[in-house]
Design a protein around this motif. Structure first.
Motif, PDB file in Angstrom:
ATOM      1  N   MET A 137       0.865  -1.175   0.000  1.00 61.78           N
ATOM      2  CA  MET A 137       0.000   0.000   0.000  1.00 61.78           C
ATOM      3  C   MET A 137       0.901   1.224   0.000  1.00 61.78           C
ATOM      4  SD  MET A 137      -3.200   0.575  -0.141  1.00 61.78           S
ATOM      5  CE  MET A 137      -4.272   2.006  -0.108  1.00 61.78           C
ATOM      6  N   PRO A 138       1.288   1.736  -1.183  1.00 59.18           N
ATOM      7  CA  PRO A 138       2.277   2.807  -1.235  1.00 59.18           C
ATOM      8  C   PRO A 138       1.734   4.105  -0.667  1.00 59.18           C
ATOM      9  CG  PRO A 138       1.306   2.491  -3.397  1.00 59.18           C
ATOM     10  CD  PRO A 138       0.754   1.403  -2.517  1.00 59.18           C
ATOM     11  N   GLY A 139       2.664   4.950  -0.224  1.00 58.44           N
ATOM     12  CA  GLY A 139       2.270   6.245   0.298  1.00 58.44           C
ATOM     13  C   GLY A 139       2.946   6.530   1.617  1.00 58.44           C
ATOM     14  N   ILE A 140       2.542   7.642   2.214  1.00 57.26           N
ATOM     15  CA  ILE A 140       3.148   8.079   3.466  1.00 57.26           C
ATOM     16  C   ILE A 140       2.941   7.052   4.567  1.00 57.26           C
ATOM     17  CG2 ILE A 140       2.961   9.839   5.275  1.00 57.26           C
ATOM     18  CD1 ILE A 140       2.364  11.840   3.030  1.00 57.26           C
ATOM     19  N   GLU A 141       1.754   6.436   4.600  1.00 56.83           N
ATOM     20  CA  GLU A 141       1.435   5.511   5.682  1.00 56.83           C
ATOM     21  C   GLU A 141       2.367   4.305   5.677  1.00 56.83           C
ATOM     22  OE1 GLU A 141      -2.095   7.922   4.540  1.00 56.83           O
ATOM     23  OE2 GLU A 141      -0.693   6.634   3.445  1.00 56.83           O
ATOM     24  N   SER A 142       2.841   3.878   4.503  1.00 60.39           N
ATOM     25  CA  SER A 142       3.727   2.720   4.446  1.00 60.39           C
ATOM     26  C   SER A 142       5.053   2.989   5.140  1.00 60.39           C
ATOM     27  CB  SER A 142       3.978   2.325   2.988  1.00 60.39           C
ATOM     28  OG  SER A 142       4.739   3.312   2.310  1.00 60.39           O
ATOM     29  N   VAL A 143       5.533   4.233   5.083  1.00 57.23           N
ATOM     30  CA  VAL A 143       6.771   4.585   5.770  1.00 57.23           C
ATOM     31  C   VAL A 143       6.518   4.759   7.265  1.00 57.23           C
ATOM     32  CG1 VAL A 143       8.626   6.278   5.910  1.00 57.23           C
ATOM     33  CG2 VAL A 143       7.697   5.634   3.687  1.00 57.23           C
ATOM     34  N   LEU A 144       5.368   5.325   7.617  1.00 58.06           N
ATOM     35  CA  LEU A 144       5.036   5.467   9.039  1.00 58.06           C
ATOM     36  C   LEU A 144       5.055   4.117   9.745  1.00 58.06           C
ATOM     37  CD1 LEU A 144       2.062   8.014   9.085  1.00 58.06           C
ATOM     38  CD2 LEU A 144       4.475   8.457   9.528  1.00 58.06           C
ATOM     39  N   LYS A 145       4.611   3.068   9.045  1.00 62.07           N
ATOM     40  CA  LYS A 145       4.523   1.744   9.664  1.00 62.07           C
ATOM     41  C   LYS A 145       5.889   1.154   9.968  1.00 62.07           C
ATOM     42  CE  LYS A 145       0.111   0.896   7.378  1.00 62.07           C
ATOM     43  NZ  LYS A 145      -0.620   0.135   6.314  1.00 62.07           N
ATOM     44  N   ALA A 146       6.949   1.774   9.463  1.00 61.35           N
ATOM     45  CA  ALA A 146       8.302   1.344   9.809  1.00 61.35           C
ATOM     46  C   ALA A 146       8.830   2.050  11.052  1.00 61.35           C
ATOM     47  CB  ALA A 146       9.251   1.598   8.631  1.00 61.35           C
ATOM     48  N   LEU A 147       8.078   3.022  11.578  1.00 62.43           N
ATOM     49  CA  LEU A 147       8.471   3.713  12.808  1.00 62.43           C
ATOM     50  C   LEU A 147       8.155   2.837  14.012  1.00 62.43           C
ATOM     51  CD1 LEU A 147       7.214   7.325  12.003  1.00 62.43           C
ATOM     52  CD2 LEU A 147       9.552   6.455  11.865  1.00 62.43           C
ATOM     53  N   PRO A 148       8.879   2.999  15.113  1.00 61.08           N
ATOM     54  CA  PRO A 148       8.716   2.086  16.254  1.00 61.08           C
ATOM     55  C   PRO A 148       7.365   2.164  16.936  1.00 61.08           C
ATOM     56  CG  PRO A 148      10.173   3.919  16.819  1.00 61.08           C
ATOM     57  CD  PRO A 148       9.948   3.992  15.347  1.00 61.08           C
ATOM     58  N   VAL A 150       4.377   2.897  15.507  1.00 63.36           N
ATOM     59  CA  VAL A 150       3.245   2.776  14.591  1.00 63.36           C
ATOM     60  C   VAL A 150       3.068   1.321  14.184  1.00 63.36           C
ATOM     61  CG1 VAL A 150       2.246   3.590  12.431  1.00 63.36           C
ATOM     62  CG2 VAL A 150       3.749   5.092  13.739  1.00 63.36           C
ATOM     63  N   ASN A 151       1.828   0.841  14.232  1.00 65.03           N
ATOM     64  CA  ASN A 151       1.533  -0.544  13.869  1.00 65.03           C
ATOM     65  C   ASN A 151       0.324  -0.584  12.940  1.00 65.03           C
ATOM     66  OD1 ASN A 151       3.466  -2.142  15.585  1.00 65.03           O
ATOM     67  ND2 ASN A 151       2.401  -1.041  17.206  1.00 65.03           N
ATOM     68  N   ALA A 152       0.204  -1.677  12.216  1.00 59.37           N
ATOM     69  CA  ALA A 152      -0.952  -1.918  11.354  1.00 59.37           C
ATOM     70  C   ALA A 152      -1.099  -3.414  11.182  1.00 59.37           C
ATOM     71  CB  ALA A 152      -0.781  -1.245   9.995  1.00 59.37           C
ATOM     72  N   ASN A 153      -2.335  -3.879  11.053  1.00 51.64           N
ATOM     73  CA  ASN A 153      -2.557  -5.318  10.923  1.00 51.64           C
ATOM     74  C   ASN A 153      -3.112  -5.689   9.561  1.00 51.64           C
ATOM     75  OD1 ASN A 153      -5.127  -4.248  11.219  1.00 51.64           O
ATOM     76  ND2 ASN A 153      -5.887  -5.976  12.400  1.00 51.64           N
ATOM     77  N   SER A 154      -2.944  -4.808   8.565  1.00 51.13           N
ATOM     78  CA  SER A 154      -3.441  -5.103   7.227  1.00 51.13           C
ATOM     79  C   SER A 154      -2.439  -4.616   6.196  1.00 51.13           C
ATOM     80  CB  SER A 154      -4.798  -4.441   6.980  1.00 51.13           C
ATOM     81  OG  SER A 154      -5.210  -4.653   5.654  1.00 51.13           O
ATOM     82  N   ASP A 155      -2.066  -5.507   5.256  1.00 50.71           N
ATOM     83  CA  ASP A 155      -1.123  -5.137   4.210  1.00 50.71           C
ATOM     84  C   ASP A 155      -1.706  -4.127   3.232  1.00 50.71           C
ATOM     85  OD1 ASP A 155       0.548  -7.023   5.311  1.00 50.71           O
ATOM     86  OD2 ASP A 155       0.012  -8.598   3.884  1.00 50.71           O
ATOM     87  N   LEU A 156      -3.022  -4.157   3.034  1.00 48.06           N
ATOM     88  CA  LEU A 156      -3.658  -3.360   1.995  1.00 48.06           C
ATOM     89  C   LEU A 156      -4.388  -2.144   2.543  1.00 48.06           C
ATOM     90  CD1 LEU A 156      -5.067  -6.226  -0.255  1.00 48.06           C
ATOM     91  CD2 LEU A 156      -2.915  -4.990  -0.476  1.00 48.06           C
TER      92      LEU A 156
END
Length: 825
Positions: A137-148, A150-156
């Protein structure tokens, strides 16, 4: 690759101390950009007899005397000279970035007092890093999810949760204008595109907690995005197996008008076809976004930000087989489907912003915006399932197939849900510098009207081995098959409601910031407060009460007069979240107009450490935090769908530690390593603390960029995330206290390779065809490189014989390949 250097650097950081500058000197470092925000190579930065030259990335560094005014001169063969006067303290390592052009010369005195973002505890993310980052899921949110944090439970999904919060607890601003998420979306694959168009972005700032009073009323985080103003005509295009985008920008001859417009198209078929459920499915998502500015003179600026998007989600599942259990006792869920789902999400957004700069000390902004969303969710899906044992005998003709059924059943899901929401905002803000800019006052006042028209009609019928199953809340004896059931047949789940709701909100803030000295150390203070008043009205609502909350907040930063370039920060404050419509609606569809604002008190203590190693910049940021929460509106989380109980029946807490090390592990590139530990629990009605749905304990993330020394045109981008498992949820009507299992750990690696055809364009003759391009790249991406099976939620299935309920994991996308082409004129 530079893997050995990377590992050596990491070991060196852990085991050795860092050498620092001499006592009576300081360092200035930064990046020199041109009008198009491209780095400028070959700029000479000089002070008296000392000089430095910018590299291919526009980076320079120079050592200068401290405790005195020094004059830096920036010169280039084809750009106008820039002269600035600086004053630095001993041992300082300060950033000073410069923009050079061919028609203006800069002359001025600048007192370098530290990076503003650094003092405020804000993470700044480079737009180029966002554009190059490989992600499903490209965009700003994809980079945020690499921060310590920030979490997400869905790839899309573009949704994310921060420090124990959920997807509804994050503020997102574009050019100071708040943007919203859709209401009815259940799964990440329905979302399509996030609001932010990456190709239009200039700056990205992110705060994971303890943020200032000038930001709005949410409990977790702030994402503050600024779109750029074009300096010349440009065109950017990208195409891949997943869709494409086209962005055009331009400026008028008199430079009073600028326009930036982007069109995006997305097709997630590659990802959906990689999942376990076989479908006839081709989702399409499209949006158009524009940002227009008009500056008639130096005092006034007018701008318009508009967005129109449409997501179409037509879904026809066919079959699914999920294997789970143990090696000794493998079990499989086999499902055959009939029916389809047709969803549609259409969003229109427009905002006008007027900026009046009275003088260099006083600035006023008037912002008005309208957000309109029409969402439709229609489905009728019939599922016949078999829960049985799997044949594991090697050589058997039925190897891997279900040979013995433990449970057989059917399920029919129906929905006819429609939502129409209109949000209107009007806001005025002001910023004032007083006492020779030693103090800054910010204030704002905002009115919001929300109009929601919502119809919910959804039900679920379950039949197991030929016997209709009533929900547990229906208290009628049922001892089938020994005696016939003579009670009413009711759906296992049944939600029917029609809500016409209006919410009027008044909010405002005031804050004061200053910088002073404590001895030879620098000290910053920001203190402020917000208020928020709201009232719910609508058809059938007669007992609504007006509610008001008050949120004081403060931030402190200290930069000691040490050899080490460190900044210590402490933030504390109240953070209220007045309920939006989704938080007012309970699981039965009824609206409770008197749901209270959830309240959180943040305590954040952090350290920001800048240092040089091998003449390259590094930063280590460490943050410890604690949040205590009251009047918590508990919820269940299914994929990205949040269903609130709307009764403020709990208290909660979250605490943790975040660490992030970023810098040039490979010269000329920025990468980072992150680690996070977080624990969050809630106590419902005094029954004791249990894990919240977002209780994801450990996280490791790597965002790494590299290039091949012998083939510098070839770039590598790696996004690696490891999270411990989330709570697995519970079946409908079940007591969450009896279901405290966890999903398996989340492990994902996405890698991208990019061959840059324009890498050495400055060495080519003007007649070469590549000279027409600022960037031309061919990329190859591998999503979920190691093909890990990551689970997002559980599907709960009954075993008719043992009466057990099995939580069958719903796995996300498998390994997917993508090819893309990027061009910029």
């Amino acid at each position: 690759m530079k893997t050995n250097k990377f590992l050596f650097t990491l070991l060196f950081l852990v085991l050795n101390a860092i050498a620092f500058a001499q006592n009576q000197s300081a360092k200035v470092a930064g990046v020199v950009l041109d009008e198009t925000n491209k780095p400028v190579e070959g700029v000479t930065v000089s002070y008296q007899t000392k000089s430095s030259v910018t590299d291919a990335n526009g980076f320079y560094e120079i050592t200068v005397p401290a405790n005195q005014k020094i004059v830096l001169v920036f010169t280039h063969t084809s750009l106008k000279k820039i002269t600035v006067t600086l004053y630095l303290s001993p041992n300082e390592n300060r950033e000073f970035h410069v923009m050079m052009n061919d028609n203006a010369e800069q002359l001025g005195e600048v007192v370098v007092t530290g990076n503003k973002r650094r003092v405020q505890g804000i993470s700044a993310i480079e737009p180029e890093t966002i554009r190059r980052n490989p992600s499903a899921m490209p965009g700003i949110e994809s980079v945020l999810k690499a921060l310590p944090s920030v979490n997400a439970n869905s790839d899309l999904s573009s949704g994310y949760n921060v420090r124990g919060g959920n997807y509804d607890e994050n503020l997102v601003y574009v050019n100071e204008i708040e943007v919203y998420r859709p209401f009815l979306v259940r799964s990440g694959q329905q979302e399509g595109l996030s609001f932010t168009n990456t190709d239009m972005v200039q700056n990205v700032d992110f705060s994971a907690g303890g943020f200032q009073a000038k930001y709005g009323d949410k409990m977790s985080s702030v994402l503050d995005i600024t779109y750029r103003k074009p300096k010349k005509f440009g065109l950017t295009a990208e195409g891949s197996f997943l869709g494409g985008s086209l962005t055009a920008e331009g400026i008028s001859k008199n430079k009073k008008w600028t326009a930036l417009t982007g069109v995006r198209y997305r097709d997630n078929s590659l990802f959906v076809n990689s999942q376990e459920t076989q479908t006839n499915y081709r989702p399409t998502f499209m949006d158009v976004q524009t940002n227009v500015t008009f500056s008639p003179n130096e005092r006034w600026q007018f701008s318009f930000l508009g967005n129109a998007s449409q997501n179409k989600y037509n879904y026809q599942p066919l079959t699914r087989q999920t294997n789970f259990g143990t090696i000794d006792e493998p079990i499989a869920l086999l499902i055959f489907y009939e029916g389809q789902e047709k969803d549609r999400y259409q969003t229109l957004f427009g905002a006008f912003k007027t900026t009046f700069t009275q003088n260099e000390n006083n600035n006023y902004r008037l912002i008005t915006s309208v957000y309109h969303t029409q969402e439709q969710e229609y489905f009728d899906i019939y599922a016949a399932y078999f829960l049985g044992e799997v044949d594991t005998n090697i050589g058997s003709e039925t190897l891997g197939e279900v040979t013995y059924n433990r449970g057989v059943g059917t399920q029919l899901n129906h929905a006819r849900n429609d939502l129409d929401a209109l949000f209107v905002n009007a806001e005025i803000k002001g910023t004032h510098q007083i006492n020779n800019k030693k103090h800054q006052i910010d204030w704002g006042f905002k009115y919001t009207r929300e109009n929601i028209r919502d119809r919910i009609v959804e039900w679920e019928v379950i039949d197991s081995a030929g016997f209709h199953i009533n929900p547990p809340v229906v208290d009628i004896p049922n001892d089938q098959p020994y005696n016939p059931y003579i009670g009413p047949l009711v759906p296992y789940q049944n939600v029917r409601a029609t809500n016409f709701i209006d919410i009027n909100r008044w909010s405002g803030f005031a804050q004061w910031s200053t910088k002073t000295n404590l001895g030879s150390s620098e000290f910053w203070v920001t203190a402020g407060a917000r208020f928020h008043n709201w009232m719910v009205s609508g058809d059938g609502i007669s007992n609504a009460k007006s509610q008001t909350v008050f949120s004081p907040r403060a931030q402190f930063a200290l930069k000691p007069d040490w050899k080490r370039d460190m900044v210590f920060r402490f933030s504390a404050g109240f953070y209220h979240q007045p309920p939006l419509y989704r938080e007012l609606r309970d699981a039965d569809g009824a609206v409770n107009p008197n749901v209270k604002a959830q309240q959180s008190i943040h305590f954040v203590l952090s350290n920001d450490y800048n240092f040089l190693m091998n003449n390259r910049k590094f930063k280590l940021v460490t943050e410890a935090y604690y949040k205590t929460m009251t009047d918590v509106n508990t919820y269940t989380l299914e994929n990205v769908r949040i269903r609130y109980r709307a009764n403020n029946d709990a208290e909660a807490y979250a605490y943790g530690l975040d660490m992030r090390l970023n810098g040039e592990f490979v010269p000329g590139t920025e990468s980072w390593l992150s680690f996070g530990y977080m624990k969050t629990e809630e106590n419902q009605n005094g029954r004791g603390f249990i894990a919240r749905p977002t209780d994801q304990r450990l996280k490791f993330g790597i965002l790494f960029q590299d290039y091949m020394p012998n083939l510098p045109n070839m770039k590598l981008y790696l996004n690696l995330v490891y999270n411990t498992g989330l709570p697995g949820g519970s079946p409908s009507y079940a007591d969450a206290y009896t279901y405290q299992s966890r999903l398996r750990d989340y492990r994902r690696a996405d890698v991208g390779f990019s061959y840059v055809l324009t890498e050495k364009n400055n060495e080519r003759p003007n007649s070469h065809w590549l000279k027409k391009f600022e960037d031309l790249s061919i990329g190859f991406e591998i999503f979920n490189l190691f093909n890990n099976q990551n689970a997002i939620t559980n599907t709960w299935v009954r075993d008719v014989y043992t009466k057990n309920q099995y939580g069958i994991p719903n796995y996300m996308t498998t390994r997917v390949f993508n090819v893309k082409l990027t061009a910029k004129l």
